[in-house]
Each structure stands twice: as structure tokens, then as C-alpha cells.
Design a protein around this motif. Structure first.
Motif, PDB file in Angstrom:
ATOM      1  N   THR A   1      -3.710 -18.964 -30.057  1.00  0.00           N
ATOM      2  CA  THR A   1      -4.530 -19.680 -29.072  1.00  0.00           C
ATOM      3  C   THR A   1      -5.937 -19.936 -29.554  1.00  0.00           C
ATOM      4  O   THR A   1      -6.635 -20.789 -29.004  1.00  0.00           O
ATOM      5  CB  THR A   1      -4.586 -18.900 -27.752  1.00  0.00           C
ATOM      6  OG1 THR A   1      -5.102 -17.587 -28.004  1.00  0.00           O
ATOM      7  CG2 THR A   1      -3.200 -18.806 -27.121  1.00  0.00           C
ATOM      8  N   SER A   2      -6.393 -19.226 -30.584  1.00  0.00           N
ATOM      9  CA  SER A   2      -7.737 -19.464 -31.119  1.00  0.00           C
ATOM     10  C   SER A   2      -7.798 -19.009 -32.568  1.00  0.00           C
ATOM     11  O   SER A   2      -7.088 -18.079 -32.981  1.00  0.00           O
ATOM     12  CB  SER A   2      -8.800 -18.733 -30.288  1.00  0.00           C
ATOM     13  OG  SER A   2      -8.617 -17.338 -30.369  1.00  0.00           O
ATOM     14  N   LEU A   3      -8.639 -19.699 -33.328  1.00  0.00           N
ATOM     15  CA  LEU A   3      -8.873 -19.356 -34.730  1.00  0.00           C
ATOM     16  C   LEU A   3     -10.368 -19.462 -35.008  1.00  0.00           C
ATOM     17  O   LEU A   3     -10.998 -20.458 -34.617  1.00  0.00           O
ATOM     18  CB  LEU A   3      -8.111 -20.295 -35.669  1.00  0.00           C
ATOM     19  CG  LEU A   3      -6.585 -20.187 -35.696  1.00  0.00           C
ATOM     20  CD1 LEU A   3      -5.982 -21.340 -36.506  1.00  0.00           C
ATOM     21  CD2 LEU A   3      -6.153 -18.856 -36.288  1.00  0.00           C
ATOM     22  N   PRO A   4     -10.954 -18.487 -35.684  1.00  0.00           N
ATOM     23  CA  PRO A   4     -12.381 -18.574 -35.984  1.00  0.00           C
ATOM     24  C   PRO A   4     -12.655 -19.505 -37.163  1.00  0.00           C
ATOM     25  O   PRO A   4     -11.758 -19.804 -37.968  1.00  0.00           O
ATOM     26  CB  PRO A   4     -12.748 -17.135 -36.328  1.00  0.00           C
ATOM     27  CG  PRO A   4     -11.481 -16.544 -36.872  1.00  0.00           C
ATOM     28  CD  PRO A   4     -10.361 -17.210 -36.113  1.00  0.00           C
ATOM     29  N   GLU A   5     -13.889 -19.964 -37.244  1.00  0.00           N
ATOM     30  CA  GLU A   5     -14.332 -20.732 -38.405  1.00  0.00           C
ATOM     31  C   GLU A   5     -14.077 -19.917 -39.671  1.00  0.00           C
ATOM     32  O   GLU A   5     -14.220 -18.696 -39.687  1.00  0.00           O
ATOM     33  CB  GLU A   5     -15.821 -21.039 -38.269  1.00  0.00           C
ATOM     34  CG  GLU A   5     -16.422 -21.772 -39.451  1.00  0.00           C
ATOM     35  CD  GLU A   5     -17.919 -21.966 -39.294  1.00  0.00           C
ATOM     36  OE1 GLU A   5     -18.572 -22.275 -40.310  1.00  0.00           O
ATOM     37  OE2 GLU A   5     -18.432 -21.801 -38.168  1.00  0.00           O
TER      38      GLU A   5
ATOM     39  N   VAL B   1     -10.841 -24.058 -42.384  1.00  0.00           N
ATOM     40  CA  VAL B   1     -11.373 -24.834 -41.281  1.00  0.00           C
ATOM     41  C   VAL B   1     -12.867 -24.547 -41.117  1.00  0.00           C
ATOM     42  O   VAL B   1     -13.328 -23.413 -41.281  1.00  0.00           O
ATOM     43  CB  VAL B   1     -10.588 -24.532 -39.983  1.00  0.00           C
ATOM     44  CG1 VAL B   1     -10.822 -23.106 -39.485  1.00  0.00           C
ATOM     45  CG2 VAL B   1     -10.920 -25.534 -38.909  1.00  0.00           C
ATOM     46  N   THR B   2     -13.636 -25.587 -40.803  1.00  0.00           N
ATOM     47  CA  THR B   2     -15.097 -25.478 -40.755  1.00  0.00           C
ATOM     48  C   THR B   2     -15.635 -25.210 -39.356  1.00  0.00           C
ATOM     49  O   THR B   2     -16.852 -25.151 -39.163  1.00  0.00           O
ATOM     50  CB  THR B   2     -15.739 -26.767 -41.300  1.00  0.00           C
ATOM     51  OG1 THR B   2     -15.362 -27.865 -40.455  1.00  0.00           O
ATOM     52  CG2 THR B   2     -15.296 -27.032 -42.732  1.00  0.00           C
TER      53      THR B   2
ATOM     54  N   ARG C   1      -9.155 -23.994 -30.802  1.00  0.00           N
ATOM     55  CA  ARG C   1      -8.447 -23.469 -29.630  1.00  0.00           C
ATOM     56  C   ARG C   1      -7.148 -24.258 -29.463  1.00  0.00           C
ATOM     57  O   ARG C   1      -7.080 -25.446 -29.787  1.00  0.00           O
ATOM     58  CB  ARG C   1      -9.311 -23.581 -28.370  1.00  0.00           C
ATOM     59  CG  ARG C   1     -10.592 -22.758 -28.429  1.00  0.00           C
ATOM     60  CD  ARG C   1     -11.303 -22.721 -27.080  1.00  0.00           C
ATOM     61  NE  ARG C   1     -10.496 -22.042 -26.063  1.00  0.00           N
ATOM     62  CZ  ARG C   1     -10.438 -20.715 -25.932  1.00  0.00           C
ATOM     63  NH1 ARG C   1     -11.122 -19.933 -26.753  1.00  0.00           N
ATOM     64  NH2 ARG C   1      -9.707 -20.185 -24.970  1.00  0.00           N
ATOM     65  N   SER C   2      -6.125 -23.565 -28.942  1.00  0.00           N
ATOM     66  CA  SER C   2      -4.820 -24.192 -28.773  1.00  0.00           C
ATOM     67  C   SER C   2      -4.121 -23.552 -27.583  1.00  0.00           C
ATOM     68  O   SER C   2      -4.255 -22.339 -27.365  1.00  0.00           O
ATOM     69  CB  SER C   2      -3.986 -24.009 -30.043  1.00  0.00           C
ATOM     70  OG  SER C   2      -2.688 -24.548 -29.895  1.00  0.00           O
TER      71      SER C   2
END
Length: 394
Positions: free
Chosen positions: A381-385, A330-331, A335-336
Motif C-alpha cells: 500500500t505504500s513505498l518510501p522514496e 523511485v524518486t 501509495r497504492s
């Protein structure tokens, strides 16, 4: 809330393949074979020429250039008995049966094109430009397996093995019905508080892309009786029904109000975003499956991809399960919401995937610019670039 995977499993357990029927091959496009198809004869059924030229004995032209007498012509479709002796040649056309005694074809481009005598400038090896009987299919070979979707090439081989009719599972007939007093037909003027109806067009197109037949039944208002009357009128031509809208928690939810008393359709909250309100069950005397999808366009489309498309595969006699995924990097950060599986619209390009900037469930233009859904699990709930994520290509 109900897990996404369990909701899909419940749907797939409830739907059944459509009964097979026999159709003319002209009407079989898009259907799924319900039988194995074998060839009663070898293909080709006889040795024949692959080119326009001259049927020869390879040993007679091994010392080319040579000039030899032409004793006749053999055209495609020639049913006569033709034979070739030593030192003689026969003109032959593409697809024509090989004369007895000939074991090679010299293309006309290797000759002077003579009709009484011909000068052959190049030797032809044994078997040159000959299509051997049975080299494509042997007699009794299965050329198409049950479960094959029939396209143009499959219709070609059905005809090629002499089949005029074939047993198939037909394309499911799916009626699509939108609800909402605010909906106006595209092409008509918009009044105050109205929007042009888009879901039924989108979903009917998705049905057709999935190999079924999609029929728009237009839209109805928020009156449950009007909805039921329209639904009853449509069931005569439906193997399945898709509705959009009218399934949330508001005061005007005609689908939920009309179908809940029947006791055959269950309305639930599924742990997903977008598309949390879902309903599924059966209606009518024939127990027609009905998918009641949320009304926001993106929610409706994502629900179709996750739940309806796999069910349509079951109805066509095809293997079915969750949508296929790929892995990509993912670029941008993601957030989820906690406890929900998110399906974020994105653009997949090679090994990277870029989320679109507008993720609202009403933002149809953003969906139209996407070609994939990024899947974010319920416990994330969140993923970094730079994170590798699961992606559903659209």
C-alpha cells in the motif's frame, strides 16, 4: 476480483496465431515469417572486388613502387572469362568478378590511375580488397528463421537470396470502436456536455505500433443496438476488435448490455488500478476475439499494454507474456490501494523513475508526458522514496 496475471493467461489461452499466407516481398513489411528461409547460392556467389582499382598478383607488387602494364578492364556484371598472367594487371571496378590468377586488389588511390601502364606506390597483401565467395552466406545457410518480424533489412536479404514471395503470418487487422453519447469527433465544435473522442485514435496508433493494422470505426452512442449494428458491420474486416467504454456498473453501458446476452464475452473486475472493469471473449461466426476496455483514457491505454499487446503477439506467431520490466529506484514515495496492482505513470531516466504528479485515470496529458509504468504489487500500500521498484518501459 480476478488477478491480473490470470486475466492475461486466460486471454493468451484463447487467442491463436493467424493462418500463414504467401505474399510478395514488397508486401511483407511488418509481417512475421512463417518459414525458415535458406540461400540457394553462396553470397557473394563469386570472388569480387571490394574497391575500384587494379587486380594484381600480390607477389608482383610486393616490391612497390612498381610500374606494370594494364591488359584490360573488368566491370561489375562482366560475365566473360578473364585471366591474369605474371607481371600484368587489370583495371577492376567494385563488385566485378576477380580474374583468374589475381589474388589481390590495389585501390586506385594507391596508384597514378594509369590505363595503359600504371604505377603502383604501395604493396597489396594477399587477398586485399577481395570479397570471397560465400563469406557472407554459404549455400544452404538459413538466413532468416521462422518467427522473425520482417523489416527493411530482412526484405533486403530475402531479395538477396532470390526470393520473390515468402510465407508469413499477416499483421492482424484490428478494429477500434469507442462508445459514449458524450463523444465528439476531433475537429468538430463541442456542444454542452461533450468531449472530443481520443481513445480510438490512441488505441489504433498503439495497435500499429505493436505491428498490427489498426482501423478506427469511430464512436457510437450509448444505444446497445447501434453498438451491435456497428460491430456486425466491422467484423468482416477484423481479426480482433477493441472497444473502449460501456463496461462499468452504470446505467448506460452499451457494450456490456449488447454482448452479455451472447454468452461468449465475459465481463469481470480485475484487481488493478487503473482499469478494473475488463471484458474479453469472441463474437461473430468467425469467433473474432474482442477486448472490451474501460473508457477512461489512461485505463484504456494501460489495459492495452497489459492484455491486448501480448495477444497481438500471439496472433502474429511471436512469443508472448507479461510486458517486459526493468528495475529502477523511485524518486518519491508511492501509495497504492490494498488488493489491487497499481500501474503508476512515471518518467524513467537511467536507473531512477519519477512518478508523475497526476495519476487520475482520466488525465491523458499526464500519460502523454510519461514513458513508463511503475508496478506496485497487490499486497503493498505504500513505498518510501528510494525503494527499488519494477517498471514497464513504454
Amino acid at each position: 476480483m480476478k488477478p491480473v496475471d490470470r486475466h492475461l493467461a486466460d486471454i493468451l489461452a484463447a487467442v491463436r496465431p493467424l493462418a500463414p499466407l504467401e505474399v510478395e516481398i514488397d508486401a511483407a513489411l511488418g509481417a512475421v515469417l512463417a518459414e525458415d528461409v535458406a540461400s540457394p547460392v553462396p553470397l557473394p556467389p563469386f570472388d569480387n572486388s571490394a574497391m575500384d582499382g587494379y587486380a594484381v598478383r600480390a607477389e608482383d607488387v610486393a616490391a612497390a613502387p612498381v610500374t606494370l602494364p594494364v591488359i584490360g578492364d573488368v566491370a561489375a556484371g562482366d560475365g566473360g572469362l578473364n585471366a591474369l598472367g605474371p607481371g600484368l594487371v587489370t583495371r577492376i571496378m567494385t563488385g566485378a568478378p576477380m580474374p583468374a590468377g589475381a589474388d589481390a586488389v590495389v585501390p586506385v588511390e594507391w596508384t597514378d590511375g594509369g590505363t595503359a601502364r600504371v604505377r603502383i606506390d604501395r604493396p597489396a597483401p594477399l587477398g586485399n580488397a577481395i570479397r570471397r565467395a560465400g563469406e557472407d552466406v554459404r549455400a544452404g545457410d538459413v538466413v532468416l528463421r521462422e518467427g522473425t518480424r520482417i523489416g527493411p533489412a530482412q526484405i533486403g536479404i530475402l531479395a538477396g537470396v532470390g526470393r520473390r514471395r515468402v510465407r508469413v503470418r499477416p499483421r492482424p487487422r484490428v478494429v477500434v470502436l469507442s462508445t459514449g453519447a458524450e463523444l465528439a469527433e476531433p475537429g468538430t465544435p463541442l456542444g454542452a456536455g461533450r468531449i472530443w473522442e481520443s481513445n480510438s485514435f490512441m488505441l489504433a496508433a498503439a495497435v500499429r505500433e505493436a505491428g498490427a493494422e489498426g482501423f478506427r470505426a469511430g464512436s457510437v452512442t450509448d444505444d446497445p443496438k447501434e453498438f451491435l449494428d456497428t460491430l456486425d458491420a466491422q467484423l468482416v474486416r477484423a481479426d480482433a476488435v477493441i472497444t473502449s467504454g460501456g463496461v462499468s456498473m452504470g446505467a448506460y453501458e452499451p457494450v456490456k448490455e449488447a454482448l452479455s446476452p451472447l454468452g461468449t464475452v465475459t465481463f469481470e473486475k480485475v484487481a488493478m488500478q487503473p482499469g478494473m472493469p475488463q471484458g474479453f471473449g469472441v463474437v461473430g461466426p468467425d469467433q473474432v476475439p474482442i477486448f472490451t476496455l474501460p473508457g477512461n483514457p489512461v485505463s484504456s491505454f494501460v489495459s492495452f499494454v497489459l492484455f491486448v499487446k501480448p495477444a497481438l503477439r500471439v496472433m502474429q506467431g511471436l512469443p508472448a507474456g507479461p510486458p517486459a520490466t526493468v528495475r529502477a529506484t523511485v524518486t518519491a514515495p508511492l501509495r497504492s490501494p490494498a488488493g489491487k496492482r497499481s500501474y503508476l505513470r512515471a518518467v524513467l531516466s537511467g536507473e531512477t523513475v519519477a512518478p508523475v504528479t497526476r495519476q487520475g485515470s482520466h488525465q491523458l496529458a499526464a500519460l502523454a508526458g510519461a514513458n513508463a509504468l511503475i508496478v506496485v504489487p497487490e499486497d503493498v500500500t505504500s513505498l518510501p522514496e528510494g525503494t527499488e521498484v519494477e517498471v514497464i518501459p513504454l
